[in-house]
Design a protein around this motif. Structure first.
Motif, PDB file in Angstrom:
ATOM      1  N   MET A  99       1.349  -1.223  -0.246  1.00  0.00           N
ATOM      2  CA  MET A  99       0.240   0.198  -0.107  1.00  0.00           C
ATOM      3  C   MET A  99       0.946   1.416   0.665  1.00  0.00           C
ATOM      4  N   LEU A 100       1.615   1.117   0.523  1.00  0.00           N
ATOM      5  CA  LEU A 100       3.003   2.586   0.535  1.00  0.00           C
ATOM      6  C   LEU A 100       3.178   3.078  -0.701  1.00  0.00           C
ATOM      7  N   ARG A 132      -0.674   8.677  -3.321  1.00  0.00           N
ATOM      8  CA  ARG A 132       0.846   8.505  -3.893  1.00  0.00           C
ATOM      9  C   ARG A 132       0.862   8.267  -5.497  1.00  0.00           C
ATOM     10  N   GLY A 133      -0.293   8.566  -5.741  1.00  0.00           N
ATOM     11  CA  GLY A 133      -0.369   8.246  -7.553  1.00  0.00           C
ATOM     12  C   GLY A 133      -0.803   6.485  -7.408  1.00  0.00           C
ATOM     13  N   GLY A 134      -0.975   5.875  -7.167  1.00  0.00           N
ATOM     14  CA  GLY A 134      -0.994   4.596  -7.156  1.00  0.00           C
ATOM     15  C   GLY A 134      -2.444   4.621  -7.708  1.00  0.00           C
ATOM     16  N   SER A 135      -3.197   3.629  -7.897  1.00  0.00           N
ATOM     17  CA  SER A 135      -4.049   2.879  -9.271  1.00  0.00           C
ATOM     18  C   SER A 135      -5.458   2.987  -7.939  1.00  0.00           C
ATOM     19  N   PRO A 136      -6.637   3.114  -7.516  1.00  0.00           N
ATOM     20  CA  PRO A 136      -7.387   3.049  -6.827  1.00  0.00           C
ATOM     21  C   PRO A 136      -7.714   1.855  -6.936  1.00  0.00           C
TER      22      PRO A 136
END
Length: 116
Positions: free
Chosen positions: A90-91, A97-101
């Motif tokens: 998750m980090l 932080r720009g990751g995909s939901p």
């Protein structure tokens, strides 16, 4: 009036030198692109079979096996290992932080399945 003419002349000179640079580098650029395409790895079944990544999409209903693959833990891992793997993933994949939901939702679902 004179300063406008100077600016226009400098602009035309810049365009001219830029076009000259592009025309001179085109032949070598084409050769470099052909070499790069030729050196790319081929996408055949053998090279994909040796990949360390899971090949395939998500199943409609997540199974314990798929949850373990997503979190990179054993299906029989204890809850501490599952939580540590979840936190680590998750980090990197958190939407803030720009990751995909979608990926973060799948990570949460995997943690819930393996914590039971």
């Amino acid at each position: 009036m004179a300063s406008g003419m100077i600016i226009a002349g400098l602009g035309l000179a810049t365009i001219g030198f830029g076009a000259r640079f592009v025309l001179r580098t085109m032949p070598t650029l084409g050769k470099k692109m052909a070499d790069a395409v030729g050196s790319m790895p081929k996408l055949d079944g053998k090279s994909l079979a040796n990949s360390k990544y899971y090949k395939g999409g998500f199943e409609p209903k997540m199974t314990k096996r798929e949850a373990a693959l997503i979190l990179s833990v054993s299906p029989s891992a204890n809850s501490q290992k599952v939580r540590a793997a979840y936190k680590k993933m998750m980090l990197v994949n958190h939407p803030d932080r720009g990751g995909s939901p979608y990926i973060s939702a799948k990570l949460s679902e995997a943690k819930d399945i393996l914590d039971k």
